[in-house]
Enzyme design. Structure first.
Site, mmCIF file in Angstrom:
data_model
loop_
_atom_site.group_PDB
_atom_site.id
_atom_site.type_symbol
_atom_site.label_atom_id
_atom_site.label_comp_id
_atom_site.label_asym_id
_atom_site.label_seq_id
_atom_site.Cartn_x
_atom_site.Cartn_y
_atom_site.Cartn_z
ATOM 1 N N SER A 146 0.800 -1.236 0.000
ATOM 2 C CA SER A 146 0.000 0.000 0.000
ATOM 3 C C SER A 146 0.829 1.282 0.000
ATOM 4 O O SER A 146 0.316 2.351 0.340
ATOM 5 C CB SER A 146 -1.000 0.025 1.173
ATOM 6 O OG SER A 146 -1.989 -0.963 0.987
ATOM 7 N N ASP B 126 3.160 -9.671 -7.032
ATOM 8 C CA ASP B 126 1.827 -10.253 -7.121
ATOM 9 C C ASP B 126 1.702 -11.166 -8.345
ATOM 10 O O ASP B 126 1.002 -12.178 -8.305
ATOM 11 C CB ASP B 126 0.752 -9.157 -7.219
ATOM 12 C CG ASP B 126 0.607 -8.375 -5.918
ATOM 13 O OD1 ASP B 126 1.024 -8.885 -4.865
ATOM 14 O OD2 ASP B 126 0.065 -7.258 -5.959
#
Lengths: 177, 177, 177, 177
Positions: free
Chosen positions: A13, A37
């Site tokens: 984040s 990811d």
């Protein structure tokens, strides 16, 4: 010399993937964007909840086992080869091992022209963005914010606390040869 | 010899990614699954609608430009290197160029032990599944079903028309050394 | 009389949402498709892991608390009102309470013309599809397959074990007035 | 009186859905969050590219046809009923018709206690965030930023240009009874 790889390192984040997409939009020529990811999604579902893969604890802690590390090394070698074969690549990663993870990347990317970028974000702000996105385990932002930068050397650092992703991307692009 | 790579080739909505996930679940040891979609998502958004990237026409036709092909070659070289570095990989691809695409992969994967798998599906059934999934341009299944297999040589073919993804995966796994 | 609501009930991975999308494609006029997943996504993230919301256990079991049930009743009342206001709606649900859940829907949909459809799938096949899709907790298909149909009355049942979603949708559409 | 509905209105990429998720996290008790995207996803795929549904032009313009408006009215009536049935709801919308869209919502929500919130964002900043997220047609942020607020009355306005989603949510929560 021509920049061939941009490595963005920062905690969960902190805004890395938004910066990566902005870089793809503002840099001349096509750049591939590959993130941690992408690797996790390529792994078997079962590795995401076993001692050999990656585990996301309820408190936001992330731990990786030997199976994960071994696939990660192959992944790093493969991305380096994509660059040697002519692709320019933005790598969006979380250095869970800090300086040691940077060492792994240095070995994999040996001989290539790399721009190392630290992506920082005030921990309180990152925690708020973690709530706003709603798709991450609460606590990842807080637990990763500092450790991922420990002992890591950068060509450039950006801070998304008060600076938009596009502005960060433009600052990075100005350093790309 | 040990199988290092499984290449699944078939048209859109023929069931490749479901088979890939089942293979990851039934094969011993971890396998990475990488697909043509992974590559497309790694490209700049702008390449998905320009003459240099990939275009999805309203009738389901897909055309790729020189920029796409050049990144694709680097992508293929990189995946081959991941395998040389020790990862076992399932590649889920659509051979838009038929035999010529297989030639590209053969060059990239030279010296590796590859299992070539054709994934077929009756075109009417694939068209129905394209409607059921709802996230693909109508017509892709129909326009790709045959051309992607033209002149391609396989070690094994599976057909998802009447066979579930898991059963196809078990048939493929039986050929993996 | 004109069919205003189609309720599809079946266990996880039985193929309901694929049938819903096919129904939207084959039925004349626009139909909204709303599922239990739509409701869960509308809830606070925190309810997905607390005793008051919905919990997905590691073995695939799903339990809902009083907070979930109360929002669900409001959700059901709201969908019924959408229909009274002129929308035709396909509801894609998992009757975790079997006949009792049908009773809740009957009360909410009182006075409307509803087509009740049971969506069945052989449990072994549904388990395989759960592996192939890779985005559901393993075990949900098996634990829900039978209980969700217990004591439920249907106008029509379809079975996706050997029948494609589109063919099931066409059979359902033939019963829609 | 108790606030039953929070309506967030703002252009694309102004930050509404992040605020909605933060509101769900900070408000006491469970709130459902429903957005215009939820409605669009519930519509048939075909309506997203026809004169009767919703169209996203290449320049970011969005136009809706009579079929869309009719389903939207039913959707509004249904959400109002969910509230009457006891759910508290956060509505995240883009008032494409400005004051006229607010009028539609006022009629649907008659008798309920509604908090009207305008979500603003400097147009240059919103355009940058549109690039950073990468999943919206370029130009939507710019074309919607002003018109959606034309003639609309609010209880409270927030501006995400320099204020985080969580801070905006806390300011809104302070007005919730």
């Amino acid at each position: 010399m021509t920049t061939q790889v941009i490595v963005l390192n920062g905690g969960s984040s902190s805004g890395k993937s938004g910066i990566a997409r902005c870089l793809q939009a503002v840099l001349p020529g096509p750049w591939l964007a590959l993130s941690i990811d992408t690797l996790v999604e390529a792994m078997p579902v079962s590795m995401q909840a076993s001692g050999t893969g990656i585990e996301f604890a309820a408190d936001g802690g992330v731990s990786v086992g030997p199976g994960f590390r071994s696939l990660q090394k192959a992944w790093q070698a493969g991305i380096a080869e994509m660059v040697r074969a002519g692709a320019r690549v933005i790598i969006d990663d979380v250095f869970l091992g800090g300086a040691s993870t940077q060492g792994d990347w240095r070995r994999a990317l040996a001989g290539l022209d790399v721009l190392w970028v630290g992506v920082r974000c005030d921990v309180k702000v990152a925690e708020g963005r973690e709530i706003a996105r709603g798709d991450r385990v609460r606590g990842m932002a807080a637990s990763q914010a500092e450790p991922v930068h420990q002992g890591v050397a950068y060509d450039l650092e950006v801070d998304t606390t008060h600076t938009e992703a596009l502005a960060c991307a433009l600052a990075i692009a100005a350093k790309v040869d």
